[in-house]
Scaffold this motif. Sequence first.
Motif, PDB file in Angstrom:
ATOM      1  N   VAL A   1       0.872  -1.178   0.000  1.00 32.48           N
ATOM      2  CA  VAL A   1       0.000   0.000   0.000  1.00 32.48           C
ATOM      3  C   VAL A   1       0.908   1.226   0.000  1.00 32.48           C
ATOM      4  O   VAL A   1       1.804   1.337   0.837  1.00 32.48           O
ATOM      5  CB  VAL A   1      -0.922   0.013   1.235  1.00 32.48           C
ATOM      6  N   VAL A   2       0.688   2.150  -0.958  1.00 35.98           N
ATOM      7  CA  VAL A   2       1.596   3.289  -1.124  1.00 35.98           C
ATOM      8  C   VAL A   2       0.792   4.551  -1.414  1.00 35.98           C
ATOM      9  O   VAL A   2      -0.168   4.541  -2.188  1.00 35.98           O
ATOM     10  CB  VAL A   2       2.603   3.059  -2.273  1.00 35.98           C
ATOM     11  N   GLY A   3       1.226   5.643  -0.822  1.00 34.29           N
ATOM     12  CA  GLY A   3       0.665   6.955  -1.114  1.00 34.29           C
ATOM     13  C   GLY A   3       1.570   8.023  -0.551  1.00 34.29           C
ATOM     14  O   GLY A   3       2.648   7.730  -0.037  1.00 34.29           O
ATOM     15  N   TYR A   4       1.139   9.286  -0.658  1.00 34.75           N
ATOM     16  CA  TYR A   4       1.917  10.328   0.001  1.00 34.75           C
ATOM     17  C   TYR A   4       1.010  11.438   0.485  1.00 34.75           C
ATOM     18  O   TYR A   4      -0.102  11.640   0.002  1.00 34.75           O
ATOM     19  CB  TYR A   4       3.064  10.863  -0.858  1.00 34.75           C
ATOM     20  N   THR A   5       1.521  12.129   1.506  1.00 38.41           N
ATOM     21  CA  THR A   5       0.764  13.164   2.200  1.00 38.41           C
ATOM     22  C   THR A   5       1.403  14.520   1.950  1.00 38.41           C
ATOM     23  O   THR A   5       2.609  14.678   2.125  1.00 38.41           O
ATOM     24  CB  THR A   5       0.710  12.861   3.711  1.00 38.41           C
ATOM     25  N   GLN A   6       0.576  15.486   1.549  1.00 36.94           N
ATOM     26  CA  GLN A   6       1.034  16.848   1.285  1.00 36.94           C
ATOM     27  C   GLN A   6       0.377  17.798   2.278  1.00 36.94           C
ATOM     28  O   GLN A   6      -0.819  17.703   2.545  1.00 36.94           O
ATOM     29  CB  GLN A   6       0.677  17.264  -0.143  1.00 36.94           C
TER      30      GLN A   6
ATOM     31  N   THR B   1       6.733  16.867   2.135  1.00 36.49           N
ATOM     32  CA  THR B   1       5.811  15.800   1.746  1.00 36.49           C
ATOM     33  C   THR B   1       6.420  14.500   2.223  1.00 36.49           C
ATOM     34  O   THR B   1       7.634  14.380   2.312  1.00 36.49           O
ATOM     35  CB  THR B   1       5.635  15.771   0.211  1.00 36.49           C
ATOM     36  N   PHE B   2       5.583  13.529   2.583  1.00 36.01           N
ATOM     37  CA  PHE B   2       6.164  12.238   2.916  1.00 36.01           C
ATOM     38  C   PHE B   2       5.391  11.114   2.233  1.00 36.01           C
ATOM     39  O   PHE B   2       4.167  11.142   2.123  1.00 36.01           O
ATOM     40  CB  PHE B   2       6.262  12.008   4.432  1.00 36.01           C
ATOM     41  N   ILE B   3       6.162  10.162   1.734  1.00 35.28           N
ATOM     42  CA  ILE B   3       5.600   8.956   1.117  1.00 35.28           C
ATOM     43  C   ILE B   3       5.486   7.896   2.189  1.00 35.28           C
ATOM     44  O   ILE B   3       6.440   7.636   2.922  1.00 35.28           O
ATOM     45  CB  ILE B   3       6.500   8.458  -0.022  1.00 35.28           C
ATOM     46  N   TRP B   4       4.312   7.297   2.298  1.00 36.69           N
ATOM     47  CA  TRP B   4       4.111   6.195   3.229  1.00 36.69           C
ATOM     48  C   TRP B   4       3.865   4.919   2.432  1.00 36.69           C
ATOM     49  O   TRP B   4       3.204   4.923   1.396  1.00 36.69           O
ATOM     50  CB  TRP B   4       2.940   6.475   4.187  1.00 36.69           C
ATOM     51  N   ALA B   5       4.468   3.857   2.918  1.00 32.58           N
ATOM     52  CA  ALA B   5       4.306   2.550   2.270  1.00 32.58           C
ATOM     53  C   ALA B   5       4.180   1.499   3.354  1.00 32.58           C
ATOM     54  O   ALA B   5       4.915   1.528   4.346  1.00 32.58           O
ATOM     55  CB  ALA B   5       5.498   2.237   1.367  1.00 32.58           C
ATOM     56  N   MET B   6       3.257   0.568   3.144  1.00 36.45           N
ATOM     57  CA  MET B   6       2.984  -0.450   4.151  1.00 36.45           C
ATOM     58  C   MET B   6       2.967  -1.835   3.521  1.00 36.45           C
ATOM     59  O   MET B   6       2.636  -1.999   2.356  1.00 36.45           O
ATOM     60  CB  MET B   6       1.637  -0.178   4.829  1.00 36.45           C
ATOM     61  N   ALA B   7       3.320  -2.824   4.339  1.00 34.89           N
ATOM     62  CA  ALA B   7       3.191  -4.226   3.958  1.00 34.89           C
ATOM     63  C   ALA B   7       2.848  -5.013   5.209  1.00 34.89           C
ATOM     64  O   ALA B   7       3.250  -4.654   6.315  1.00 34.89           O
ATOM     65  CB  ALA B   7       4.485  -4.755   3.338  1.00 34.89           C
ATOM     66  N   GLY B   8       2.096  -6.089   5.038  1.00 36.67           N
ATOM     67  CA  GLY B   8       1.709  -6.908   6.184  1.00 36.67           C
ATOM     68  C   GLY B   8       0.402  -7.631   5.931  1.00 36.67           C
ATOM     69  O   GLY B   8      -0.004  -7.840   4.784  1.00 36.67           O
TER      70      GLY B   8
END
Length: 278
Positions: free
Chosen positions: A178-183, A254-261
């Motif tokens: 799961v990937v996205g980014y926050t501005q 800005t930060f990119i967040w990425a998750m796995a699990g």
Amino acid sequence: MTQTTPHVEIRHAVDPVTARQLDTQGLRDAFHMPDLFAEGEIRLVYTHYDRMIAGGAVPAGKALVLDHVKQTGTASILDRREMGIVNVGDAGTVSAAGESWEMGRGDVLYLPMGAGPVSFDGAGRFYILSAPAHMAHPARLVTLAEAKKVNMGSAATANERTINQFIHPDVMPSCQLVVGYTQFHGGSVWNTMPAHVHDRRMEVYLYFDMAEDARVFHFMGEPNETRHLVMKNEEAVVSPPWSIHCGAGTGSYTFIWAMAGDNVDYRDVEMVSMEELR
């Protein structure tokens, strides 16, 4: 295509009891991921948190090819993995499985298991994320205009922000990535506050769009045993499932967040009250 030999570092998993004993350098050695972007190189960090890989590819005018990575134990990196790629630089091209995608700044590309070697070209600065996969979903380029946008926070609490969801169940299918980014909106600097944890998946943050002398103070640790790391532009940090992950900057970012699990439900979190934070 000629394989580009990637530079690979390892991050072993750290339990919360051990993390409490670490000093600043110990925390940085365990969780901080600097220097991911180097011209003419592919640099990767293989973590033992849900086997997430994070890294960077900077062609700088010469095509780079990501194929065999010893740490995955497969002939090609995507034999049993999926991948998300975010372009944090100028326009560039990514090619895989006989297709090519032109990527502008902020675009996100999803590549499925079995896509084979991945080629990077042009003026892009490509942030790479990869997690194990159990099936192949269609490759897809998602632009910022196509991302799902969630507005949160307020100027009064200095956390007015737009969350852009790209590789996300509400936009497209993936196995576990799961990937996205926050501005952030003008004047807001706090991310992911109030804090939370999600024990069913790990997370990686990449901070970017920062001035050279700007910093983000990234908070981590158990809610009652918080620590912080000071982050510069284009630096990443791994967040274990047991840890909070929030921060405040000295300026816009800005930060990119990425998750796995186990769970791709973005809302599957355990909120932490302000009274719990120490």
